[in-house]
Design a protein around this motif. Sequence first.
Motif, short mmCIF file in Angstrom:
data_model
loop_
_atom_site.label_atom_id
_atom_site.label_comp_id
_atom_site.label_asym_id
_atom_site.label_seq_id
_atom_site.Cartn_x
_atom_site.Cartn_y
_atom_site.Cartn_z
N THR A 26 -6.52 4.10 -18.95
CA THR A 26 -6.71 4.48 -17.54
C THR A 26 -7.84 5.48 -17.36
O THR A 26 -8.54 5.44 -16.35
CB THR A 26 -5.43 5.09 -16.96
OG1 THR A 26 -5.02 6.20 -17.76
CG2 THR A 26 -4.32 4.07 -16.89
N LEU A 27 -8.04 6.39 -18.32
CA LEU A 27 -9.08 7.40 -18.11
C LEU A 27 -10.48 6.83 -18.32
O LEU A 27 -11.47 7.48 -18.00
CB LEU A 27 -8.84 8.61 -19.03
CG LEU A 27 -7.63 9.47 -18.64
CD1 LEU A 27 -7.51 10.68 -19.54
CD2 LEU A 27 -7.72 9.92 -17.18
N GLU A 33 -5.07 0.59 -12.55
CA GLU A 33 -3.98 1.31 -11.90
C GLU A 33 -3.16 2.08 -12.95
O GLU A 33 -2.80 1.55 -13.99
CB GLU A 33 -3.08 0.34 -11.14
CG GLU A 33 -2.13 1.06 -10.21
CD GLU A 33 -1.31 0.11 -9.34
OE1 GLU A 33 -1.28 -1.10 -9.61
OE2 GLU A 33 -0.67 0.62 -8.39
N VAL A 34 -2.88 3.33 -12.65
CA VAL A 34 -2.16 4.19 -13.59
C VAL A 34 -0.68 3.81 -13.66
O VAL A 34 -0.11 3.64 -14.73
CB VAL A 34 -2.32 5.67 -13.20
CG1 VAL A 34 -1.41 6.54 -14.05
CG2 VAL A 34 -3.77 6.10 -13.35
N ILE A 75 0.85 -1.20 0.00
CA ILE A 75 0.00 0.00 0.00
C ILE A 75 0.88 1.25 0.00
O ILE A 75 0.73 2.15 -0.82
CB ILE A 75 -0.93 -0.01 1.24
CG1 ILE A 75 -1.96 -1.14 1.09
CG2 ILE A 75 -1.60 1.34 1.43
CD1 ILE A 75 -2.77 -1.43 2.35
N LEU A 76 1.85 1.26 0.91
CA LEU A 76 2.71 2.44 1.03
C LEU A 76 3.60 2.62 -0.20
O LEU A 76 3.93 3.74 -0.57
CB LEU A 76 3.55 2.36 2.30
CG LEU A 76 2.76 2.57 3.59
CD1 LEU A 76 3.57 2.14 4.80
CD2 LEU A 76 2.35 4.04 3.73
N PHE A 127 -7.49 3.68 -8.89
CA PHE A 127 -6.47 3.82 -9.94
C PHE A 127 -5.10 4.14 -9.36
O PHE A 127 -4.10 4.13 -10.06
CB PHE A 127 -6.88 4.86 -10.99
CG PHE A 127 -7.18 6.23 -10.45
CD1 PHE A 127 -6.16 7.13 -10.20
CD2 PHE A 127 -8.49 6.60 -10.16
CE1 PHE A 127 -6.44 8.39 -9.70
CE2 PHE A 127 -8.77 7.87 -9.66
CZ PHE A 127 -7.75 8.76 -9.42
N ARG A 128 -5.07 4.46 -8.05
CA ARG A 128 -3.77 4.63 -7.38
C ARG A 128 -3.43 3.40 -6.55
O ARG A 128 -2.27 3.13 -6.28
CB ARG A 128 -3.80 5.84 -6.45
CG ARG A 128 -3.75 7.18 -7.16
CD ARG A 128 -3.09 8.22 -6.27
NE ARG A 128 -3.91 8.70 -5.18
CZ ARG A 128 -3.51 8.77 -3.92
NH1 ARG A 128 -2.30 8.33 -3.58
NH2 ARG A 128 -4.30 9.23 -2.98
N LEU A 129 -4.46 2.69 -6.10
CA LEU A 129 -4.24 1.58 -5.18
C LEU A 129 -5.29 0.51 -5.42
O LEU A 129 -6.43 0.63 -4.98
CB LEU A 129 -4.33 2.11 -3.73
CG LEU A 129 -4.20 1.08 -2.63
CD1 LEU A 129 -2.83 0.40 -2.67
CD2 LEU A 129 -4.38 1.75 -1.26
N PRO A 130 -4.90 -0.59 -6.07
CA PRO A 130 -5.87 -1.65 -6.38
C PRO A 130 -6.42 -2.32 -5.11
O PRO A 130 -5.71 -2.45 -4.11
CB PRO A 130 -5.06 -2.67 -7.19
CG PRO A 130 -3.84 -1.94 -7.64
CD PRO A 130 -3.58 -0.87 -6.64
#
Lengths: 351, 598
Positions: free
Chosen positions: B464-465, B471-472, B56-57, B154-157
């Motif tokens: 992604t959009l 996830e980007v 996650i981090l 999209f930042r964190l699955p």
Amino acid sequence: MTYIVKPKLHHPKLKQNALGFTHRDYEGKVSTLCAGCGHDSISAALIQAFFELDLEPHRVAKLSGIGCSSKTPDYFLGQSHGFNSVHGRMPSVATGASLANRDLIYLGVSGDGDSASIGLGQLAHCLRRGVNMVYIVENNGVYGLTKGQFSATADKGSKSKKGAGNQDAPIDLVSLAIIMGATFVARSFSGDKQQLVHLIKAAIEHKGAAFIDCISPCVAFNNHPGSTKSFDYVREHNEAVNAIEFIESKAPIKADYEPGTVALVRQHDGTYLKLKKLHTDYDPTDKTAALAYLMAHQAKGEVVTGLLHVEPEAEDLCGRMNVAKAPLNSLNEAELCPGSSALAKINAELR
Amino acid sequence: MVPTDVRDPNYFHKVVDCQWACPAHTPVPEYIRLIAAGRYTDAYMINWYSNVFPGILGRTCDRPCEPACRRGRLEPEPVAICRLKRVAADNKDDVRSLLPARPAKKNGKRVALIGCGPASLTVVRDLAPLGYELVIFDQDKGTGGMIRSQIPRFRLPEEVIDEECGYILERGFVELKLGWRIDSMKQLLAENFDAIFVGSGAPRGRDLDIPGRKEAANNIHIGIDWLSNVSFEHIDKIGKRVVVLGGGNTAMDCCRTARRLGGEEVKVVVRSGFGEMKASPWEKEDAMHEGIPIFNFLVPKSFTHENGKLTGIVFEKVKAEKDAKGRRQLVPTGEPDEHFPCDDVLVAVGQENAFPWIERDIGIEFDQRNMPKVDEKTMCSSHPKVFFGGDAAFGPKNIIWAVAHGHDAAISIDKSCHGEDVNDRPPPLVNLSSQKMGIHEWSYDNDISNDTRFKVPLRDQAITLKNLKVEVELGFDRALGYKETRRCLNCDVQTVFTRDLCIECDACVDICPVDCITFTFNGLEADLRTRLTAPAENLTQDLYVSDRLKTGRVMIKDEDVCLHCGLCAERCPTGAWDMQKFLLDMAHATEVSACRRG
Ligand SMILES: Cc1cc2nc3c(=O)[nH]c(=O)nc-3n(C[C@H](O)[C@H](O)[C@H](O)COP(=O)(O)OP(=O)(O)OC[C@H]3O[C@@H](n4cnc5c(N)ncnc54)[C@H](O)[C@@H]3O)c2cc1C
Ligand SMILES: Cc1ncc(C[n+]2csc(CCOP(=O)(O)OP(=O)(O)O)c2C)c(N)n1
Ligand code: SF4
Ligand code: SF4
Ligand code: SF4
Ligand SMILES: [Mg+2]
């Protein structure tokens, strides 16, 4: 030696000189000498001196013979010219080069073996001719490269690493240099960079044969008790006659010095050497007195350092011989072949 | 200056800038070397012990370590510490067998935890292996707190959250009560838990009370509420023209989420300057990269509306000026107001704590700002059984601070449950060992890479959009990750100086590529800093000072930009310099308590 290349990353606030270079731009390859070798400190002092004088590396020619000391030109001024000659023959290569191209700054790097044994004759003639160069002997009292045999500068009675005493009388390189007619003679110690950098700068600016005998401990073979060229021995017996500073300004600022404590020596080109006298009776322009002082103090076991002799209005070989100012390789056909009328004139003079 | 006492663990710890800056004090260079060696699982476990949520981090950390990183003082960009953590997480093997064993029996102590965010989960991670009975209450339907409810997919699955929360929840006697809101602390205290941990976060988003707010309410959304509705799939679309108000990380997540839910013309508008925005530089970059412009120096004045439907926002143009006292102030420029037409507005102008459910007469003291009084070291409140951590303790921060608080609170809870003094903190475990293998061989890679920071590859925007859950960032692959690890300077491999061995030959001074070392006469620090080989102007970095040497001088090393290349030690003829690895592991309740009881 180290296996890695010295990292390119440098301190973000490094000083730059007038050319925009940092001292790191004056480095060469990473040294292959033993860790702690005095010669590496001398290389660092040379880097510092050339950096501080704003000299372009491509204007310098480094010449050397054979020995650990003679290897060092590879470890500084990586962008300068260089020639590594055979053992003891650096002075003749330097003499020839300086005649062929008066534009370059010549730096001869040698060892006590290279200069006081096999190359002694070469050293003597180079100095007496007044070749315009800096001649530095990295003096450790042994042949470092061939595993530590006593050299000709080892003091009588000094002990080898295995305990054997040296029976022969030493050659005192600075006295020899003064007698041979060098016009700038100094002694320093690789462990005193402050003094050494100033001396190197003054030697570079001196016109004529500038000789520096730099005691440079060999940590592998000559840094033990009983040696007279060890860090401890030299630190204990170091007697500096003066502290020198090179001043580029043509008119040095008058400062308040106690009378008799500071001497300003004006050089041929109008630059000054500021000498802070540590022994008030020492006058480096008086050759005879200097020699007497050296003999007396060295007899007491002192290692006399500082600017020992200087002739401010010295002449150099090229000047005396009226050698063409331009490098010989830049002369064109007309200059080299002045024509049959000029030849006739010369012939007439010889009749 | 007095000679430096390198036996004080803080001295060398401070030299490891990244570890010192990390709230959980993760041994960064140690895991970076393991990644370089391809030992991803080991690198993951080092992280897991320190910061609990490496996967996650490695995607979301606020990364206080990076601005602190030494490499950033030698080059424009620090080591990509955070994204290297992800390399470990992405490439590790199954770690379940390496996690602490589930306890065989209960230890008889019961702890309640309010909120299932990173703070509570860290407490659970540290206490579960000791046999505690742990009951977690969360009003939400998922685990992870804001990690799940706020941080967009999209930042964190989702799988990463499930995996890392799962590791914790299966460690022992943990009871999860999701969709269960605590409405009275008094009642909870009455249930006779041995301790209660408050990890309830800062769950209230600030509103913007300007004309038109009520009339256009249907299309004006509080950022964090809207994001959590998106996360829990209560909302799946938004108007074509969206304005996001606010300049923090929440605003950045709002605008990028809106872009994926049908927002074609998404704009961010901030009151102050672009440079003053609270969002991390990389978050701003990511938003702009997705075609979202950021307008600055515009103060919202009113919402415009027609027939109860939002039509736009009116902004006053301002500029920054210093007032008589030198304070920065926003003053109107006098230019005409600007109208931004839009269909929806997301208000992301700040986040607050709210403790309506904690009665004020039960021994938990609050300050004037209506925040509980919490001890920064022990995380204790004024009530002996109640502990705080994460955003609930001192206001909104981030995940890694929540983790650090969780570790500290777990130690306190364990001590208080065993009748010990919570102020008696266990010291970190410290180890210093020489890295010398041969004359010029070290057990770390001391050959410094000249590469500048590598960029993390991104997935194509065409994909992604269109999909909120894709996830980007693709993350570094192994090869790129390896190259980035080589930028690390191994700041934990310390230069250790032994005065008695030094012969003052200057070899170290001459070889040091960054001019850190000086031999000179001692003096006061302020004076010494001006007399060194290179200027020592970074006062946050210590000078390492030796005892007097034979010549009467001392060795002084400015730690500021040392490359830890080991060349000083390689060039030292006597071994006065040595390169020694300093490994510092923070004490956690799991091990401390296990040791205590054998
Ligand atoms: C949009 C957004 C994006 C963010 N992005 C990042 C990021 O990229 N990186 C980062 O490090 N940090 C980020 N943060 C901050 C980070 O999410 C928080 O700092 C962190 O989650 C705090 O952890 P916590 O354990 O204190 O509480 P939280 O994660 O807030 O969890 C608290 C939980 O308690 C529950 N709760 C509250 N009151 C009660 C009650 N009375 N009864 C039962 N349950 C209750 C809440 O529902 C919540 O689930 C972001 C925050 C937001 C809003
Ligand atoms: C013609 C010749 N004779 C002898 C040698 C062997 N030899 C190599 S280095 C050296 C002595 C070097 O001593 P010094 O100049 O003091 O250098 P140091 O290694 O001490 O710096 C000798 C005798 C040689 N290389 N060439
Ligand atoms: S042998 Fe002596 S002179 Fe040669 S590199 Fe080693 S220390 Fe220096
Ligand atoms: S260079 Fe490496 S060890 Fe040093 S601060 Fe940066 S990440 Fe940490
Ligand atoms: S490890 Fe030694 S040589 Fe390398 S940068 Fe640091 S002090 Fe200088
Ligand atoms: Mg020699």
